[in-house]
Design a protein around this motif. Structure first.
Motif, PDB file in Angstrom:
ATOM      1  N   SER A  43     -34.848  -4.477  25.218  1.00  7.99           N
ATOM      2  CA  SER A  43     -34.733  -4.556  23.793  1.00  7.99           C
ATOM      3  C   SER A  43     -35.238  -6.058  23.207  1.00  7.99           C
ATOM      4  O   SER A  43     -34.930  -7.046  23.641  1.00  7.99           O
ATOM      5  CB  SER A  43     -33.443  -4.556  23.179  1.00  7.99           C
ATOM      6  OG  SER A  43     -33.203  -4.705  21.903  1.00  7.99           O
ATOM      7  N   LEU A  53     -31.253  -2.939  27.065  1.00  4.70           N
ATOM      8  CA  LEU A  53     -30.335  -2.010  25.996  1.00  4.70           C
ATOM      9  C   LEU A  53     -29.473  -1.193  27.055  1.00  4.70           C
ATOM     10  O   LEU A  53     -29.740  -0.570  27.905  1.00  4.70           O
ATOM     11  CB  LEU A  53     -31.301  -0.999  25.240  1.00  4.70           C
ATOM     12  CG  LEU A  53     -30.543  -0.071  24.444  1.00  4.70           C
ATOM     13  CD1 LEU A  53     -29.934  -0.768  23.064  1.00  4.70           C
ATOM     14  CD2 LEU A  53     -31.429   1.149  23.875  1.00  4.70           C
ATOM     15  N   GLU A  57     -24.378  -1.512  23.682  1.00  2.00           N
ATOM     16  CA  GLU A  57     -25.077  -1.517  22.169  1.00  2.00           C
ATOM     17  C   GLU A  57     -25.062  -0.025  21.762  1.00  2.00           C
ATOM     18  O   GLU A  57     -24.934   0.072  20.551  1.00  2.00           O
ATOM     19  CB  GLU A  57     -26.337  -2.373  22.166  1.00  2.00           C
ATOM     20  CG  GLU A  57     -26.290  -3.872  22.615  1.00  2.00           C
ATOM     21  CD  GLU A  57     -26.141  -3.731  24.234  1.00  2.00           C
ATOM     22  OE1 GLU A  57     -25.477  -4.699  24.268  1.00  2.00           O
ATOM     23  OE2 GLU A  57     -26.866  -3.093  24.765  1.00  2.00           O
ATOM     24  N   GLN A  58     -25.312   0.730  22.516  1.00  2.00           N
ATOM     25  CA  GLN A  58     -25.573   2.060  22.170  1.00  2.00           C
ATOM     26  C   GLN A  58     -24.809   3.252  22.953  1.00  2.00           C
ATOM     27  O   GLN A  58     -25.421   3.345  24.125  1.00  2.00           O
ATOM     28  CB  GLN A  58     -27.018   2.370  22.350  1.00  2.00           C
ATOM     29  CG  GLN A  58     -27.671   3.853  21.908  1.00  2.00           C
ATOM     30  CD  GLN A  58     -27.058   4.544  20.874  1.00  2.00           C
ATOM     31  OE1 GLN A  58     -25.938   4.998  20.773  1.00  2.00           O
ATOM     32  NE2 GLN A  58     -28.124   4.491  20.003  1.00  2.00           N
ATOM     33  N   SER A 122     -32.765   3.985  19.507  1.00  2.00           N
ATOM     34  CA  SER A 122     -32.651   2.702  18.771  1.00  2.00           C
ATOM     35  C   SER A 122     -33.637   2.891  17.757  1.00  2.00           C
ATOM     36  O   SER A 122     -34.827   2.632  17.921  1.00  2.00           O
ATOM     37  CB  SER A 122     -32.789   1.390  19.459  1.00  2.00           C
ATOM     38  OG  SER A 122     -32.780   0.408  18.515  1.00  2.00           O
ATOM     39  N   SER A 123     -33.227   3.011  16.358  1.00  2.00           N
ATOM     40  CA  SER A 123     -34.172   3.314  15.256  1.00  2.00           C
ATOM     41  C   SER A 123     -34.471   1.825  14.727  1.00  2.00           C
ATOM     42  O   SER A 123     -35.126   1.385  13.634  1.00  2.00           O
ATOM     43  CB  SER A 123     -33.731   4.200  14.092  1.00  2.00           C
ATOM     44  OG  SER A 123     -32.293   3.695  13.834  1.00  2.00           O
ATOM     45  N   GLU A 124     -33.503   0.784  15.095  1.00  2.00           N
ATOM     46  CA  GLU A 124     -33.508  -0.556  14.461  1.00  2.00           C
ATOM     47  C   GLU A 124     -34.235  -1.682  15.229  1.00  2.00           C
ATOM     48  O   GLU A 124     -34.466  -2.838  14.487  1.00  2.00           O
ATOM     49  CB  GLU A 124     -32.116  -1.003  14.150  1.00  2.00           C
ATOM     50  CG  GLU A 124     -31.461  -0.042  13.218  1.00  2.00           C
ATOM     51  CD  GLU A 124     -29.733  -0.392  13.094  1.00  2.00           C
ATOM     52  OE1 GLU A 124     -29.386  -1.405  13.805  1.00  2.00           O
ATOM     53  OE2 GLU A 124     -29.254   0.252  12.468  1.00  2.00           O
ATOM     54  N   GLN A 125     -34.508  -1.434  16.549  1.00  2.00           N
ATOM     55  CA  GLN A 125     -35.060  -2.474  17.078  1.00  2.00           C
ATOM     56  C   GLN A 125     -36.134  -1.925  18.146  1.00  2.00           C
ATOM     57  O   GLN A 125     -36.020  -0.814  18.499  1.00  2.00           O
ATOM     58  CB  GLN A 125     -33.962  -3.218  18.197  1.00  2.00           C
ATOM     59  CG  GLN A 125     -33.240  -2.440  18.915  1.00  2.00           C
ATOM     60  CD  GLN A 125     -31.920  -3.173  19.555  1.00  2.00           C
ATOM     61  OE1 GLN A 125     -32.207  -3.759  20.590  1.00  2.00           O
ATOM     62  NE2 GLN A 125     -30.935  -2.845  18.826  1.00  2.00           N
TER      63      GLN A 125
END
Length: 261
Positions: A43, A53, A57-58, A122-125
């Protein structure tokens, strides 16, 4: 040397932080269990010291099931017989033959390099897929924990703990009744089955990963709290392979005489 127990199960995790798979047999080599953590997602938002990642975090990552597209090539090195008999260096399959497909929680199957999979994770990073012949573990190549240690933690908390929370490569069923027996073996070696020898290097320092239910991702912070307060934040041990070879569930575990460090 003395027999101290047997192997309960052998696990590998083709993609770091995703679900693992129990194996009927595995080649345990210098770089770890063959096929273990060959893929990871890096990430851009993480530090250079730990760029991966993970389920921290997920949490949904724990519900993604990776499978090798060509399982026969991911089972063991191409020259496994020679590696066991004469100590030849293990020859890995070509990286193209070790491709992984991932089943998502909603049942879709996507190739590990499919951008649709990256977007779901991850749609943000921005994520970068990393491939390696060497297991992308956090510390040492092999992790081990006894069922007795897991059971004792459950007793301390008044519940039953799923051993999969600890994401070990080798789960041990020891003859000793109490847990955390493996702690005292750090600095010594185990022979597993007729050939494999693993040096135990350190107790395994635990993080939030053990709080996540392996099926749902729901967190139970009390587990990590108990490990921290009652066991110096450690459960299980890390090892380095001294003699490579095949390992199967049910094989005996011998504690070898002598201290290695």
């Amino acid at each position: 040397m003395s027999i101290v127990g047997s192997v309960d199960s052998v696990w590998r995790y083709p993609v770091k932080s995703m679900r693992g798979e129990a194996l009927d047999q595995a080649f345990v080599g210098f770089s770890g269990v063959y096929g273990d953590r060959l893929f990871a997602f890096q990430s851009a938002a993480k530090s250079k010291g730990f760029p991966w990642l993970t389920a921290r975090e997920q949490r949904e990552m724990l519900r993604y099931q990776p499978r090798f597209r060509h399982p026969e090539l991911a089972h063991m090195p191409l020259n496994c017989a020679e590696a066991e008999k004469v100590g030849a260096t293990a020859v890995f399959a070509d990286i193209a033959d070790l491709v992984v497909d991932v089943e998502t929680p909603d049942g879709d199957v996507l190739a590990i390099d499919d951008l649709a999979l990256h977007q779901r994770l991850s749609s943000e990073q921005a994520l970068t897929l990393i491939r390696s012949h060497r297991a992308l573990t956090d510390c040492s190549p092999v992790s081990l924990i006894s069922l007795q240690t897991v059971h004792q933690l459950g007793q301390e908390l008044g519940t039953t703990i799923d051993s999969r929370r600890f994401r070990a490569n080798l789960y041990l069923n020891l003859e000793a009744e109490g847990g955390f027996v493996e702690d005292a073996w750090v600095g010594r070696s185990l022979r597993i089955g007729p050939r494999v020898v693993i040096a135990l290097l350190a107790r395994d320092a635990r993080c939030a990963m053990i709080t996540f239910d392996p099926d749902t991702g729901v967190s139970d912070p009390g587990i990590l709290r108990q490990v921290a307060q009652g066991h110096e934040s450690r459960a299980g041990v890390y090892g380095a392979v001294l003699v490579e070879g095949l390992v199967s569930p049910g094989e005996t575990i011998e504690l070898l005489d002598g201290v290695i460090f």
